[in-house]
Motif scaffolding. Structure first.
Motif, PDB file in Angstrom:
ATOM      1  N   ALA A   1      10.846   9.593  -2.886  1.00 60.08           N
ATOM      2  CA  ALA A   1       9.730   8.884  -2.251  1.00 60.08           C
ATOM      3  C   ALA A   1       9.855   8.951  -0.727  1.00 60.08           C
ATOM      4  O   ALA A   1       8.862   9.195  -0.025  1.00 60.08           O
ATOM      5  CB  ALA A   1       9.677   7.438  -2.731  1.00 60.08           C
TER       6      ALA A   1
ATOM      7  N   ALA B   1       4.864  14.242   4.245  1.00 59.57           N
ATOM      8  CA  ALA B   1       3.478  13.944   4.623  1.00 59.57           C
ATOM      9  C   ALA B   1       3.331  13.843   6.135  1.00 59.57           C
ATOM     10  O   ALA B   1       2.369  14.356   6.711  1.00 59.57           O
ATOM     11  CB  ALA B   1       2.997  12.661   3.949  1.00 59.57           C
TER      12      ALA B   1
ATOM     13  N   LEU C   1       9.094  12.623   0.300  1.00 58.40           N
ATOM     14  CA  LEU C   1       7.659  12.937   0.303  1.00 58.40           C
ATOM     15  C   LEU C   1       6.925  12.241   1.446  1.00 58.40           C
ATOM     16  O   LEU C   1       6.003  12.812   2.030  1.00 58.40           O
ATOM     17  CB  LEU C   1       7.033  12.558  -1.035  1.00 58.40           C
ATOM     18  CG  LEU C   1       7.088  13.630  -2.102  1.00 58.40           C
ATOM     19  CD1 LEU C   1       6.678  13.056  -3.459  1.00 58.40           C
ATOM     20  CD2 LEU C   1       6.200  14.811  -1.747  1.00 58.40           C
ATOM     21  N   ALA C   2       7.340  11.036   1.772  1.00 57.87           N
ATOM     22  CA  ALA C   2       6.732  10.335   2.908  1.00 57.87           C
ATOM     23  C   ALA C   2       7.015  11.098   4.202  1.00 57.87           C
ATOM     24  O   ALA C   2       6.121  11.269   5.050  1.00 57.87           O
ATOM     25  CB  ALA C   2       7.256   8.901   2.989  1.00 57.87           C
TER      26      ALA C   2
ATOM     27  N   ASP D   1       4.846   3.160  -1.608  1.00 54.64           N
ATOM     28  CA  ASP D   1       3.579   3.574  -2.211  1.00 54.64           C
ATOM     29  C   ASP D   1       3.758   4.880  -2.987  1.00 54.64           C
ATOM     30  O   ASP D   1       3.158   5.071  -4.045  1.00 54.64           O
ATOM     31  CB  ASP D   1       2.496   3.734  -1.145  1.00 54.64           C
ATOM     32  CG  ASP D   1       2.089   2.402  -0.530  1.00 54.64           C
ATOM     33  OD1 ASP D   1       2.315   1.342  -1.155  1.00 54.64           O
ATOM     34  OD2 ASP D   1       1.542   2.428   0.597  1.00 54.64           O
ATOM     35  N   VAL D   2       4.584   5.773  -2.441  1.00 51.60           N
ATOM     36  CA  VAL D   2       4.885   7.024  -3.150  1.00 51.60           C
ATOM     37  C   VAL D   2       5.690   6.719  -4.406  1.00 51.60           C
ATOM     38  O   VAL D   2       5.392   7.223  -5.490  1.00 51.60           O
ATOM     39  CB  VAL D   2       5.649   8.005  -2.239  1.00 51.60           C
ATOM     40  CG1 VAL D   2       6.062   9.250  -3.017  1.00 51.60           C
ATOM     41  CG2 VAL D   2       4.817   8.380  -1.014  1.00 51.60           C
TER      42      VAL D   2
ATOM     43  N   VAL E   1       3.157   7.420   5.655  1.00 53.72           N
ATOM     44  CA  VAL E   1       3.027   6.919   4.292  1.00 53.72           C
ATOM     45  C   VAL E   1       4.208   6.023   3.994  1.00 53.72           C
ATOM     46  O   VAL E   1       5.349   6.355   4.318  1.00 53.72           O
ATOM     47  CB  VAL E   1       2.991   8.099   3.288  1.00 53.72           C
ATOM     48  CG1 VAL E   1       2.937   7.607   1.868  1.00 53.72           C
ATOM     49  CG2 VAL E   1       1.823   9.024   3.582  1.00 53.72           C
TER      50      VAL E   1
ATOM     51  N   LEU F   1      -1.721  10.738  -5.336  1.00 52.24           N
ATOM     52  CA  LEU F   1      -0.649  11.154  -4.424  1.00 52.24           C
ATOM     53  C   LEU F   1      -1.213  11.996  -3.281  1.00 52.24           C
ATOM     54  O   LEU F   1      -0.861  11.784  -2.114  1.00 52.24           O
ATOM     55  CB  LEU F   1       0.428  11.941  -5.170  1.00 52.24           C
ATOM     56  CG  LEU F   1       1.545  12.496  -4.280  1.00 52.24           C
ATOM     57  CD1 LEU F   1       2.372  11.351  -3.687  1.00 52.24           C
ATOM     58  CD2 LEU F   1       2.421  13.461  -5.046  1.00 52.24           C
TER      59      LEU F   1
ATOM     60  N   PRO G   1       7.012   4.817   1.810  1.00 58.85           N
ATOM     61  CA  PRO G   1       7.730   5.380   0.660  1.00 58.85           C
ATOM     62  C   PRO G   1       7.565   4.557  -0.616  1.00 58.85           C
ATOM     63  O   PRO G   1       7.582   5.116  -1.715  1.00 58.85           O
ATOM     64  CB  PRO G   1       9.187   5.405   1.116  1.00 58.85           C
ATOM     65  CG  PRO G   1       9.112   5.471   2.600  1.00 58.85           C
ATOM     66  CD  PRO G   1       7.889   4.673   2.967  1.00 58.85           C
TER      67      PRO G   1
ATOM     68  N   THR H   1      -1.153  11.009   0.749  1.00 59.24           N
ATOM     69  CA  THR H   1      -0.446  11.823   1.737  1.00 59.24           C
ATOM     70  C   THR H   1      -1.370  12.584   2.681  1.00 59.24           C
ATOM     71  O   THR H   1      -0.898  13.302   3.564  1.00 59.24           O
ATOM     72  CB  THR H   1       0.505  12.825   1.036  1.00 59.24           C
ATOM     73  OG1 THR H   1      -0.253  13.652   0.158  1.00 59.24           O
ATOM     74  CG2 THR H   1       1.595  12.097   0.275  1.00 59.24           C
TER      75      THR H   1
END
Length: 140
Positions: A74, A81, A77-78, A93-94, A89, A119, A91, A123
């Motif tokens: 998470a 993004a 991915l944040a 929320d991811v 973003v 998702l 993390p 992002t």
């Protein structure tokens, strides 16, 4: 029959896998139940996580996929993004979208394409036409 497809996002657009450049995101949808998310920001960092079900849970086979640290993914991915789209973003929320590693937890969405859309919207990545709600439901 569910959706099968692989989608590659790079340089601000959906592209072919051989044309990707860092940072990139690859979404591989398997039968509307599993979406494998591979991402790579610039540098050595990159990761893999799942939406819907993790393969090890879905196939009831611990060798079907490596264990995933959802918290680390998470955050990864944040960070991706921010690098790829400039969007900050949270993390958490991811993490709320990632597939759990517990066979007793069902995904929130019936079809993983719905989670993929959420998702991507989170992002700041545009939803590819093939995953647009209208394309999946046949509505216009």
């Amino acid at each position: 029959m569910g959706l099968f497809g692989t989608f590659t996002y790079s340089d601000g657009a959906w592209t072919t896998p051989d044309a990707r450049r860092e940072p990139y995101l690859v979404v591989d949808v398997h039968d509307s139940d599993i979406a494998t998310i591979d991402y790579r920001p610039t540098g050595d960092a990159g990761g893999r996580c799942y939406l819907g079900f993790q393969p090890r849970v879905y196939f009831e086979d611990p060798t079907a996929s490596a264990p995933v640290d959802n918290d680390a993914e998470a955050h990864g991915l944040a960070h991706w993004a921010l690098l790829a789209t400039g969007r900050e973003v949270d993390p958490q929320d991811v993490a709320a979208l990632l597939a759990p590693d517990d066979e007793d937890d069902e995904p929130e969405d019936l079809f993983v394409e719905e989670t993929v859309r959420r998702l991507l919207e989170l992002t700041g990545v545009p939803v590819p036409e093939e995953l647009a709600e209208e394309a999946l439901t046949g509505e216009e």
